[in-house]
Write a protein that holds these residues in place. Structure first.
Motif, mmCIF file in Angstrom:
data_model
loop_
_atom_site.group_PDB
_atom_site.id
_atom_site.type_symbol
_atom_site.label_atom_id
_atom_site.label_comp_id
_atom_site.label_asym_id
_atom_site.label_seq_id
_atom_site.Cartn_x
_atom_site.Cartn_y
_atom_site.Cartn_z
ATOM 1 N N LEU A 271 9.389 33.413 40.781
ATOM 2 C CA LEU A 271 9.006 32.357 41.722
ATOM 3 C C LEU A 271 8.770 31.038 40.991
ATOM 4 C CD1 LEU A 271 6.589 33.782 44.437
ATOM 5 C CD2 LEU A 271 9.008 33.265 44.610
ATOM 6 N N ALA A 272 8.145 31.099 39.816
ATOM 7 C CA ALA A 272 7.876 29.878 39.045
ATOM 8 C C ALA A 272 9.178 29.170 38.685
ATOM 9 C CB ALA A 272 7.087 30.212 37.781
ATOM 10 N N SER A 273 10.172 29.952 38.272
ATOM 11 C CA SER A 273 11.473 29.376 37.925
ATOM 12 C C SER A 273 12.158 28.809 39.160
ATOM 13 C CB SER A 273 12.366 30.441 37.280
ATOM 14 O OG SER A 273 13.661 29.939 37.072
ATOM 15 N N TRP A 274 12.119 29.561 40.273
ATOM 16 C CA TRP A 274 12.772 29.108 41.500
ATOM 17 C C TRP A 274 12.116 27.827 42.022
ATOM 18 C CZ3 TRP A 274 17.168 29.971 43.936
ATOM 19 C CH2 TRP A 274 17.316 29.439 45.220
ATOM 20 N N GLU A 327 5.199 26.027 33.680
ATOM 21 C CA GLU A 327 5.383 25.148 32.522
ATOM 22 C C GLU A 327 6.439 25.708 31.574
ATOM 23 O OE1 GLU A 327 4.130 22.154 31.747
ATOM 24 O OE2 GLU A 327 3.239 22.117 33.749
ATOM 25 N N GLU A 328 6.467 27.039 31.431
ATOM 26 C CA GLU A 328 7.380 27.682 30.481
ATOM 27 C C GLU A 328 8.729 28.025 31.098
ATOM 28 O OE1 GLU A 328 5.088 31.109 29.582
ATOM 29 O OE2 GLU A 328 3.646 30.065 28.283
ATOM 30 N N ALA A 329 8.862 27.861 32.415
ATOM 31 C CA ALA A 329 10.030 28.379 33.138
ATOM 32 C C ALA A 329 11.344 27.757 32.688
ATOM 33 C CB ALA A 329 9.853 28.169 34.637
ATOM 34 N N LYS A 330 12.335 28.624 32.504
ATOM 35 C CA LYS A 330 13.711 28.209 32.263
ATOM 36 C C LYS A 330 14.444 28.248 33.609
ATOM 37 C CE LYS A 330 13.388 28.099 27.730
ATOM 38 N NZ LYS A 330 12.283 27.266 27.430
ATOM 39 N N PRO A 331 15.615 27.587 33.706
ATOM 40 C CA PRO A 331 16.359 27.605 34.972
ATOM 41 C C PRO A 331 16.608 29.023 35.492
ATOM 42 C CG PRO A 331 17.287 25.969 33.509
ATOM 43 C CD PRO A 331 16.245 26.698 32.712
ATOM 44 N N PHE A 332 16.561 29.172 36.812
ATOM 45 C CA PHE A 332 16.679 30.474 37.474
ATOM 46 C C PHE A 332 18.012 31.145 37.141
ATOM 47 C CE2 PHE A 332 18.273 32.940 41.081
ATOM 48 C CZ PHE A 332 17.279 33.891 41.198
ATOM 49 N N ARG A 333 17.930 32.454 36.833
ATOM 50 C CA ARG A 333 19.105 33.291 36.605
ATOM 51 C C ARG A 333 18.939 34.583 37.403
ATOM 52 N NH1 ARG A 333 20.363 29.337 34.149
ATOM 53 N NH2 ARG A 333 21.321 29.101 32.102
ATOM 54 N N CYS A 334 20.062 35.102 37.912
ATOM 55 C CA CYS A 334 20.007 36.346 38.689
ATOM 56 C C CYS A 334 19.444 37.506 37.857
ATOM 57 C CB CYS A 334 21.395 36.701 39.210
ATOM 58 S SG CYS A 334 21.973 35.581 40.515
ATOM 59 N N VAL A 369 24.254 24.173 40.072
ATOM 60 C CA VAL A 369 23.431 23.135 39.422
ATOM 61 C C VAL A 369 22.058 23.710 39.118
ATOM 62 C CG1 VAL A 369 22.276 20.919 39.730
ATOM 63 C CG2 VAL A 369 24.650 21.179 40.423
ATOM 64 N N GLU A 370 21.714 23.770 37.856
ATOM 65 C CA GLU A 370 20.462 24.407 37.430
ATOM 66 C C GLU A 370 19.295 23.435 37.373
ATOM 67 O OE1 GLU A 370 21.838 25.692 33.696
ATOM 68 O OE2 GLU A 370 22.838 27.493 34.445
ATOM 69 N N GLU A 371 19.583 22.186 37.051
ATOM 70 C CA GLU A 371 18.497 21.209 36.913
ATOM 71 C C GLU A 371 18.889 19.882 37.545
ATOM 72 O OE1 GLU A 371 16.152 20.644 33.292
ATOM 73 O OE2 GLU A 371 17.379 22.210 32.371
ATOM 74 N N VAL A 372 17.924 19.270 38.242
ATOM 75 C CA VAL A 372 18.090 17.916 38.762
ATOM 76 C C VAL A 372 16.818 17.155 38.400
ATOM 77 C CG1 VAL A 372 18.651 16.490 40.755
ATOM 78 C CG2 VAL A 372 19.345 18.886 40.726
ATOM 79 N N ASN A 373 16.945 16.184 37.522
ATOM 80 C CA ASN A 373 15.775 15.434 37.053
ATOM 81 C C ASN A 373 15.929 13.949 37.348
ATOM 82 O OD1 ASN A 373 14.619 17.785 35.830
ATOM 83 N ND2 ASN A 373 16.041 17.538 34.131
#
Length: 654
Positions: A271-274, A327-334, A369-373
């Protein structure tokens, strides 16, 4: 899921029979997470109620369950073996949910149940053709108006609001005879009159929602469903389905075991990553006070959906862990979901997922798209795997705007399709912006670096650039194809020392920061190239050079002219006179000695000459030797204050 967690429908004394089927299926899946089918006999052994079994039997006999294997069986065999025929659990659940919603609309005084059924049926928004009184609104239109105001009010939580200032629902607008859309004051005033509340009276969002359901005869239990609807809307990216795994983790829930009172870290990490990379986040539209809207969304979910089943102390612990994982989350992966399945014994991954089987190219692009900043209001950064798009940001977006055109080009590279339309790119970009994270604008300091570098290039190119054939270490020179400008780092570093705003900068830090710019001037660093030591001699050396993009220079208004240096070419009248005097004397001088004579038209001390020599890549010893020789030849003399001035090319009045 939140809807139906309380099997008794409050306020009516009736029980929804189809919820008993759902309860039986929940129990079966909990004990047999990998079993995709179930028989009536197995449900009986499990303790399913007679009503649930009877209902399922009726569906099987009438072939109302969309199970392909069942539909292929002859009717006679179905009647004989009805208790032993395996039926798809997913198909049964879908049928039970549909029937439960229909039953709720007919029997329930839960407004959310009625609203959800209208939504499931995709009741289309219909613009009124004329002014219509509130009393003449149909039941469906009234339900949609109430649902709109309740959700707008609940989003404000404990903030003070007024009914008049909340966003108006589309159902209150009509098309006049002039084909203009106008607000229906007549209907709005009728709605306010029936509500019995002054539209300008300040009231908390929560209290307004309670008044709305009570006044129109619905139960407060309705609000829980609307809270879930709000969370579902904000947790789901625009133009993209919510993956079944996130649905299960957030709403079953699988980040907290309510029976054992245990936090499930595996679910909380997903959930944190999502939330960090895909959710849109929660905001009331007021000043956030520096709070992350995505963390606020999780707080909202936790308190509004599970406040009655998870005590406050446990909620605080869950929130702290979530913030740490966030804070530590990396982009969501299945692949992250597998950990949750192992920890909970629930199979929550499904093929009906935007990551596995996107329904169109827009959903595929949004999922990839994994990140939008957003870096303040300056730059936007979009990452899709190893591909990165980073450009100056503009809030003015149209198919013709520069940002959209460039993003269309980025998508064309991703899909290897040059025919991506700007309209499609704009649709994707707008959806991505809704889930963008606002991050610290580290690019702002780089603006100063870029400006200094622009001025430095302007200075270095005042006298033009050498052609490739005459390349030398002491001057910029062009690549063979004219697309790159080669500059030795020493030419830049000598000016970097003491640069205002860039104190402490080294050559390494400068080039690293220049590379971080969205439109970087640096194309790379060359391998060692054999060049002349300086543009006036034929001595050779090898050196690496920074390669500057000529296109960047041109974009910043810097003209790159090829110029071949000649010793005879005068810059001013004074150097011309000096050259003539030297020629008349018949003495051969080195380039360094000529440089010193040119510089000492006005008195200079030895320190200034040494600094001049350093810029020409000459050591202190070489400078002092050249000065001594010039004094010996009588071309240089010591003046008052230990200043040195040339004696040639200087008139009697100077």
């Amino acid at each position: 899921m939140v809807l139906g967690t309380d099997p008794e429908t409050k306020g009516q004394g009736l029980r929804n029979p189809y919820r008993e089927v759902l309860e039986a299926l929940d129990l079966w899946e909990a004990r047999n997470p990998k079993a995709g089918k179930v028989t009536v006999a197995e449900l009986r052994e499990l303790g399913a109620s007679p009503i649930a079994r009877m209902t399922i039997k009726d569906w099987i006999l009438s072939f109302k369950v969309p199970d392909e294997e069942l539909l292929e069986l002859p009717e006679e065999k179905v009647r004989e073996k009805i208790n032993e025929i395996p039926v798809s659990v997913e198909a049964l659940r879908k049928k039970a949910e549909e029937e439960a919603l229909k039953w709720d609309l007919e029997h329930s005084n839960n407004l959310y149940h009625r609203y959800k059924l209208l939504k499931e049926k995709k009741v289309e928004f219909e613009l009124l053709r004329s002014k219509v009184k509130w009393a003449d609104f149909g039941e469906k239109r009234k339900i949609l108006v109430l649902a709109h105001y309740i959700m707008e009010a609940l989003k404000q939580d404990t903030n003070m609001v007024t009914l008049a200032n909340l966003r108006k629902p589309g159902q209150f607008y009509y098309l006049d005879k002039g084909r203009k859309i106008r607000f229906n004051e007549l209907a709005f005033n009728g709605f306010v009159k029936e509500l019995g509340l002054d539209p300008e009276e300040p009231i908390t969002g929560e209290d307004l929602a309670v008044i709305l359901v009570r006044r129109f005869g619905y139960t407060e239990e309705s609000l829980k469903g609307f809270y879930e609807e709000i969370v579902r809307d904000l947790i789901k990216p625009s133009r993209m389905r919510l993956p079944p795994c996130i649905e299960a983790i957030a709403f079953r829930p699988l980040f907290y075991d309510t029976k054992k009172g245990r936090i499930i870290d595996e679910g909380l990490k997903v959930l944190a990553s999502w939330f960090k990379y895909y959710a849109r986040g929660y905001t009331t539209g007021r000043i956030q006070g520096g709070k992350d809207k995505k963390v606020l969304l999780f707080e909202f979910l936790l308190s509004k959906l599970y406040g009655d089943v998870i005590d406050v102390t446990e909620q605080a612990e869950i929130l702290q862990r979530f913030k740490k994982f966030y804070e530590e989350a990396k982009p969501f992966r299945c692949g992250m979901v597998q950990e949750v399945e192992r920890a909970t014994s629930f199979k929550i991954c499904s093929l009906k997922c935007p990551f596995v089987a996107p329904i169109n190219r827009i959903e595929e692009a949004l999922a990839s798209v994994e990140e939008v900043n957003l870096y303040g209001a300056d730059f936007i950064e979009i990452k899709a795997g190893d591909n990165k798009f980073m450009e100056p940001y503009s809030s003015s977006l149209t198919p013709r705007s520069k940002l959209v055109q460039k993003f269309a080009g980025f998508l064309s590279v991703l899909y290897a399709d040059p025919l991506i339309k700007p309209e499609e790119a704009l649709e994707i970009l707008e959806a991505l912006l809704e889930r963008a994270r606002i991050v610290q604008n580290y690019l702002s300091p780089l603006v100063a670096v870029e400006e200094w570098f622009r001025e430095e290039m302007e200075r270095l190119l005042e006298d033009g650039a050498l052609p490739w054939e005459l390349k030398a270490k002491d001057k910029p020179f062009l690549a063979k194809n004219g697309k790159g400008l080669y500059v030795h780092r020493d030419l830049i570093v000598s000016d970097l020392m003491g640069a205002v705003g860039l104190e402490g900068y080294t050559a390494r830090k400068l080039i690293e920061d220049l590379k971080r710019l969205p439109n970087s001037p640096i194309a790379g660093v060359s391998t060692p190239i054999e060049v002349k030591k300086d543009s006036y001699t034929d001595d050779k050396t090898k050196a690496r050079f920074w390669i500057i993009r000529v296109k960047w220079l041109e974009e910043h208004g810097i003209e790159v002219r090829v110029k071949i240096p000649t010793l005879e070419e005068p810059k001013t009248e004074e150097p011309k006179k000096l050259e003539e005097d030297l020629k008349d004397l018949g003495v051969n001088l080195t380039p360094l000695e000529k440089l010193i004579l040119e510089a000492t038209g006005e008195p200079k001390d030895i320190t200034e000459l040494i600094e001049l020599g350093e810029k020409a890549r000459k050591s202190e010893e070489e400078v002092t030797t050249a000065v001594a020789r010039l004094m010996h030849l009588g071309f240089l003399e010591m003046k008052d204050g230990a200043k040195l001035q040339r004696t040639v090319g200087v008139g009697p009045n100077e």
